[in-house]
Design an enzyme around this catalytic site. Structure first.
Site, mmCIF file in Angstrom:
data_model
loop_
_atom_site.group_PDB
_atom_site.id
_atom_site.type_symbol
_atom_site.label_atom_id
_atom_site.label_comp_id
_atom_site.label_asym_id
_atom_site.label_seq_id
_atom_site.Cartn_x
_atom_site.Cartn_y
_atom_site.Cartn_z
ATOM 1 N N TYR A 90 0.846 -1.194 0.000
ATOM 2 C CA TYR A 90 0.000 0.000 0.000
ATOM 3 C C TYR A 90 0.879 1.241 0.000
ATOM 4 O O TYR A 90 1.751 1.409 0.878
ATOM 5 C CB TYR A 90 -0.952 0.019 1.210
ATOM 6 N N SER A 117 -13.644 -2.833 -0.097
ATOM 7 C CA SER A 117 -14.495 -1.897 -0.844
ATOM 8 C C SER A 117 -15.979 -2.125 -0.558
ATOM 9 O O SER A 117 -16.787 -2.326 -1.474
ATOM 10 C CB SER A 117 -14.209 -1.984 -2.351
ATOM 11 N N PRO A 118 -16.375 -2.067 0.722
ATOM 12 C CA PRO A 118 -17.781 -2.347 1.072
ATOM 13 C C PRO A 118 -18.749 -1.304 0.532
ATOM 14 O O PRO A 118 -19.947 -1.583 0.449
ATOM 15 C CB PRO A 118 -17.763 -2.339 2.609
ATOM 16 N N GLY A 131 -15.897 1.419 -3.126
ATOM 17 C CA GLY A 131 -14.906 2.486 -3.280
ATOM 18 C C GLY A 131 -15.531 3.867 -3.429
ATOM 19 O O GLY A 131 -14.905 4.781 -3.966
ATOM 20 N N GLY A 132 -16.761 4.045 -2.946
ATOM 21 C CA GLY A 132 -17.452 5.335 -3.066
ATOM 22 C C GLY A 132 -18.402 5.379 -4.257
ATOM 23 O O GLY A 132 -19.141 6.361 -4.429
#
Ligand SMILES: NC(=O)c1ccc[n+]([C@@H]2O[C@H](COP(=O)([O-])OP(=O)(O)OC[C@H]3O[C@@H](n4cnc5c(N)ncnc54)[C@H](OP(=O)(O)O)[C@@H]3O)[C@@H](O)[C@H]2O)c1
Length: 307
Positions: free
Chosen positions: A63, A217-218, A221-222
């Site tokens: 990351y 990414s629940p 991711g927006g």
């Protein structure tokens, strides 16, 4: 259905294996570079996240090219009292260009896994990793070599538990068959806009193995807020309707409630950096959707009724 009576005092932890639990929501560091905050601000953020009851932090060696782990280490390193209050998860096995290689590829060899785990320990200024995940399945995996890395890291006290990420059922079972140490989770993508792991039965496999998947990414991711593609627009409209029906504050509450309504015990990893956003998946723990509400959101994503 409004508040689930059984969920009026929602569980704040979820057990992955005997004696080891995570907070019901994890906080992820994939977007470290996007956050644009200083180490002092990160230190305050970690305190704020812990105060909310989120004790599980999700990292990966790659990351922000390693900078996320290093920043986290700088934020918590001098504060030894914090370490026992948190679970640190990290991942490895993606080999990025620039580190002696020119092409991104996977490496699940004993040598690579041990070297990366030791690097993560140094970066995060800690003596142990609570949970180490293999980031991606590797078509070249030699499972004996991978299992040997697990055994050595565990015996040295450097890693307490192991799991995988983005693994399909056969890949999971194959690796497990070589390791005496249990794989205690599979971290996968699931959201109101991402159904692949339902469609290919990865979630049902987790239920078969009695493991709780972690979910990346629940909120897509927006995309649930800003997506302009047809599925996102349809899903957003449905989330708004269900939000009004259950009396929730925001559509993200409904998107998290959709995950919690599934019986497998999905553990969302929020990627937000605003405490107000990070709080939402905790607020949403009080809600469960009716089966019809759940399927209305499913159908809004797929664009067709179930057969
Ligand atoms: N294992 C894997 O292969 C894998 C892959 C991807 C991710 N992950 C893990 O999963 C974590 C979460 O992934 P993600 O970041 O994609 O998760 P996400 O929570 O679905 O998306 C986070 C994004 O949504 C935005 N957001 C959240 N709430 C919002 C709101 N109420 N209004 C507007 N925007 C909102 C955030 O904005 P702000 O930044 O402004 O807060 C952020 O940009 C990562 O950090 C990582 O730990 C794992």
């Amino acid at each position: 259905m409004a508040h689930d009576e059984a969920a009026t005092t929602p569980d704040t932890r979820i057990e992955l294996t005997d004696g080891f639990s995570l907070s019901r929501v994890a906080h992820g560091y994939w977007r470290w570079d996007e956050w644009g905050i200083s180490i002092d601000e990160l230190s305050s953020l970690v305190d704020g996240v812990l105060d909310l009851g989120i004790t599980t932090f999700d990292h990966a060696d790659g990351y922000s090219d390693g900078r996320a782990e290093i920043a986290f280490g700088e934020a918590i390193g001098g504060r030894s009292s914090l370490r026992d209050k948190m679970e640190i998860i990290t991942k490895s096995t993606i080999h990025y260009p620039g580190d002696g290689v020119t092409l991104k590829h996977y490496d699940t060899s004993e040598e690579h896994i041990i070297a990366r785990a030791e690097q993560s320990l140094r970066h995060m200024q800690t003596d142990y990793i609570d949970l180490l995940l293999l980031h991606r399945p590797d078509p070249l995996m030699d499972p004996e070599s991978t299992a040997s890395a697990f055994a050595k890291l565990h015996a040295a006290g450097k890693v307490r538990h192991f799991g995988v990420s983005n693994y399909k059922p056969l890949e999971f079972d194959m690796l497990q068959s070589y390791s005496d140490l249990p794989l205690i989770t599979n971290q996968i993508e699931v959201s109101v806009l991402a159904h692949e792991n339902f469609d290919d039965r990865t979630i049902q496999h987790a239920q078969t193995r009695r493991i709780h998947p972690m979910v990346w990414s629940p909120l897509a991711g927006g995309r649930i807020f800003f997506g302009e593609d047809e599925a996102a627009v349809r899903v957003r409209a449905e989330l708004e309707k269900v939000r009004d029906e259950i009396g929730a504050e925001a559509i993200d509450d409904v998107a998290f409630a959709w995950l919690y309504t599934h019986p497998s015990g999905l553990i969302p990893i929020t990627g937000a950096c605003e405490l107000e956003f990070i709080r939402r998946p905790l607020e949403a723990l009080r809600y469960r959707l009716s089966k019809e509400q759940w399927f209305r959101i499913w159908v809004a994503c797929t664009g067709h009724k179930v057969p």
